[in-house]
Design a protein around this motif. Structure first.
Motif, PDB file in Angstrom:
ATOM      1  N   SER A 176     -57.834  87.958 -46.049  1.00 43.03           N
ATOM      2  CA  SER A 176     -57.470  88.783 -44.908  1.00 43.03           C
ATOM      3  C   SER A 176     -58.258  90.092 -44.957  1.00 43.03           C
ATOM      4  CB  SER A 176     -55.972  89.073 -44.914  1.00 43.03           C
ATOM      5  OG  SER A 176     -55.622  89.832 -46.058  1.00 43.03           O
ATOM      6  N   ARG A 177     -58.108  90.908 -43.938  1.00 47.11           N
ATOM      7  CA  ARG A 177     -58.899  92.126 -43.828  1.00 47.11           C
ATOM      8  C   ARG A 177     -58.619  93.103 -44.967  1.00 47.11           C
ATOM      9  NH1 ARG A 177     -58.727  94.848 -38.051  1.00 47.11           N
ATOM     10  NH2 ARG A 177     -59.458  92.725 -37.616  1.00 47.11           N
ATOM     11  N   ASN A 178     -57.382  93.111 -45.472  1.00 49.79           N
ATOM     12  CA  ASN A 178     -57.021  94.079 -46.511  1.00 49.79           C
ATOM     13  C   ASN A 178     -57.155  93.526 -47.930  1.00 49.79           C
ATOM     14  OD1 ASN A 178     -54.947  92.275 -46.321  1.00 49.79           O
ATOM     15  ND2 ASN A 178     -53.303  93.790 -46.429  1.00 49.79           N
ATOM     16  N   MET A 179     -57.812  92.374 -48.079  1.00 54.08           N
ATOM     17  CA  MET A 179     -58.018  91.799 -49.410  1.00 54.08           C
ATOM     18  C   MET A 179     -59.430  92.075 -49.900  1.00 54.08           C
ATOM     19  SD  MET A 179     -56.265  88.009 -49.287  1.00 54.08           S
ATOM     20  CE  MET A 179     -54.489  87.787 -49.370  1.00 54.08           C
ATOM     21  N   HIS A 180     -59.573  92.258 -51.209  1.00 58.07           N
ATOM     22  CA  HIS A 180     -60.901  92.385 -51.784  1.00 58.07           C
ATOM     23  C   HIS A 180     -61.384  90.996 -52.234  1.00 58.07           C
ATOM     24  CE1 HIS A 180     -59.159  92.044 -55.813  1.00 58.07           C
ATOM     25  NE2 HIS A 180     -58.316  93.020 -55.529  1.00 58.07           N
ATOM     26  N   PRO A 181     -62.683  90.827 -52.492  1.00 58.11           N
ATOM     27  CA  PRO A 181     -63.239  89.485 -52.780  1.00 58.11           C
ATOM     28  C   PRO A 181     -62.662  88.797 -54.008  1.00 58.11           C
ATOM     29  CG  PRO A 181     -64.988  91.046 -52.255  1.00 58.11           C
ATOM     30  CD  PRO A 181     -63.737  91.843 -52.397  1.00 58.11           C
ATOM     31  N   SER A 208     -53.946  94.902 -54.783  1.00 56.01           N
ATOM     32  CA  SER A 208     -53.881  96.175 -54.064  1.00 56.01           C
ATOM     33  C   SER A 208     -54.984  97.148 -54.474  1.00 56.01           C
ATOM     34  CB  SER A 208     -52.513  96.839 -54.285  1.00 56.01           C
ATOM     35  OG  SER A 208     -52.358  97.235 -55.639  1.00 56.01           O
ATOM     36  N   LEU A 209     -55.826  96.753 -55.448  1.00 57.67           N
ATOM     37  CA  LEU A 209     -56.910  97.636 -55.882  1.00 57.67           C
ATOM     38  C   LEU A 209     -57.960  97.798 -54.786  1.00 57.67           C
ATOM     39  CD1 LEU A 209     -57.622  96.361 -59.524  1.00 57.67           C
ATOM     40  CD2 LEU A 209     -56.609  98.557 -58.887  1.00 57.67           C
ATOM     41  N   ILE A 213     -63.256  98.985 -57.167  1.00 56.68           N
ATOM     42  CA  ILE A 213     -62.707  98.918 -58.524  1.00 56.68           C
ATOM     43  C   ILE A 213     -62.589  97.465 -58.972  1.00 56.68           C
ATOM     44  CG2 ILE A 213     -60.727  99.439 -59.991  1.00 56.68           C
ATOM     45  CD1 ILE A 213     -60.174 101.871 -58.322  1.00 56.68           C
ATOM     46  N   ALA A 214     -62.025  96.621 -58.114  1.00 58.55           N
ATOM     47  CA  ALA A 214     -61.815  95.214 -58.474  1.00 58.55           C
ATOM     48  C   ALA A 214     -63.124  94.483 -58.754  1.00 58.55           C
ATOM     49  CB  ALA A 214     -61.055  94.503 -57.363  1.00 58.55           C
ATOM     50  N   THR A 215     -64.195  94.913 -58.116  1.00 63.38           N
ATOM     51  CA  THR A 215     -65.484  94.237 -58.285  1.00 63.38           C
ATOM     52  C   THR A 215     -66.424  95.000 -59.211  1.00 63.38           C
ATOM     53  OG1 THR A 215     -66.362  95.333 -56.300  1.00 63.38           O
ATOM     54  CG2 THR A 215     -65.334  93.158 -56.007  1.00 63.38           C
ATOM     55  N   LEU A 226     -60.673 103.114 -62.576  1.00 59.99           N
ATOM     56  CA  LEU A 226     -59.223 102.941 -62.549  1.00 59.99           C
ATOM     57  C   LEU A 226     -58.507 104.219 -62.985  1.00 59.99           C
ATOM     58  CD1 LEU A 226     -57.025 100.752 -62.044  1.00 59.99           C
ATOM     59  CD2 LEU A 226     -57.132 100.267 -64.487  1.00 59.99           C
ATOM     60  N   ALA A 227     -59.129 104.936 -63.923  1.00 58.45           N
ATOM     61  CA  ALA A 227     -58.492 106.127 -64.475  1.00 58.45           C
ATOM     62  C   ALA A 227     -58.585 107.332 -63.547  1.00 58.45           C
ATOM     63  CB  ALA A 227     -59.129 106.475 -65.821  1.00 58.45           C
ATOM     64  N   LYS A 228     -59.454 107.273 -62.544  1.00 59.69           N
ATOM     65  CA  LYS A 228     -59.594 108.398 -61.625  1.00 59.69           C
ATOM     66  C   LYS A 228     -58.313 108.562 -60.814  1.00 59.69           C
ATOM     67  CE  LYS A 228     -64.609 108.048 -60.988  1.00 59.69           C
ATOM     68  NZ  LYS A 228     -65.706 107.775 -60.017  1.00 59.69           N
ATOM     69  N   PRO A 229     -57.883 109.800 -60.612  1.00 57.73           N
ATOM     70  CA  PRO A 229     -56.667 110.010 -59.790  1.00 57.73           C
ATOM     71  C   PRO A 229     -56.900 109.550 -58.364  1.00 57.73           C
ATOM     72  CG  PRO A 229     -57.784 112.100 -60.229  1.00 57.73           C
ATOM     73  CD  PRO A 229     -58.471 111.055 -61.078  1.00 57.73           C
TER      74      PRO A 229
END
Length: 231
Positions: A176-181, A208-209, A213-215, A226-229
């Protein structure tokens, strides 16, 4: 070598209301059934409820804080922060990807360890002192957020660095549009025990990432981003 049956016990893990009672023998000796046991530093019980483990580690961490407060009577925030991060925080984070709680009381008990540590590090013990401001000044994330990041790092390793044939992790039929690969199908659960266990809970957080980040192309890059605020 003599066999000592008192050193060998049986821990049956089940959430059935009427578990099957079965006797286990070793060298013709009946092994004793126990309701909890420590395995690789984590206390397991017959219902796979980690409340007992959390109680053990929070008590141990609180004792360590008391020891540091009595014996490290200095004003250096840097040194006391290093003491907390070396002797206290690892106690309440070891193997947290296994036992990360969803129960609010368990979460609160763990956070209280860090809140007491913040008072120790800043040497502010008055009731009117804001612990929230201390944590903000020290730039300490909540332990709950740190456990979430630890689970996501574990997921990255499992999906990018280790050849694990895991049938639980299935790509979605359609993005869907809000999903990452690198999203996965959410894992259904009929109970909170199942819903908040590692795979169902971490898949929700993973999906939800943000895509960048996920890729991420490396583990270090993933950890850094991931550690960035969050903005």
């Amino acid at each position: 070598m003599a066999f000592h049956p008192d050193k060998c016990n049986v821990l049956t893990i089940t959430r059935k209301k009427k578990p099957i009672d079965h006797a286990y023998l070793l060298h013709n000796q009946v092994l004793q059934h126990v309701t909890s046991a420590k395995y690789l530093g984590v206390t397991l019980n017959s219902e796979m409820d980690f409340g007992q483990h959390i109680n053990t580690i929070t008590n141990k961490a609180s004792s360590t804080i008391g020891f540091l407060r009595r014996n490290l009577n200095i004003g250096s925030i840097k040194v006391k922060t290093e003491a907390y991060q070396t002797y206290v925080r690892p106690t309440v984070e070891y193997a947290s990807t296994v036992w990360d709680p969803h129960d609010k009381n368990d979460i609160r008990r763990l956070e209280m360890v860090q809140r007491r540590s913040a008072r120790f590090v800043t040497n502010r013990y008055r009731n009117r002192s804001s612990v929230g401001e201390m944590l903000k000044t020290l730039n300490w994330k909540s332990l709950e957020e740190r456990r979430r990041e630890a689970r996501l790092v574990m997921m990255y390793k499992m999906t990018n660095l280790v050849a694990i044939d895991n049938q639980r992790l299935v790509p979605p039929r359609r993005l869907s549009r809000n999903m990452h690969p690198k999203s996965f199908q959410t894992i259904s659960a009929c109970s909170d025990y199942r819903k908040w266990s590692f795979f169902p809970g971490t898949v929700r957080d993973w999906n939800s990432l943000p895509p960048d980040i996920a890729t991420a192309g490396s583990l270090e890059s993933f950890k850094t981003q991931l550690a960035k605020p969050s903005v």
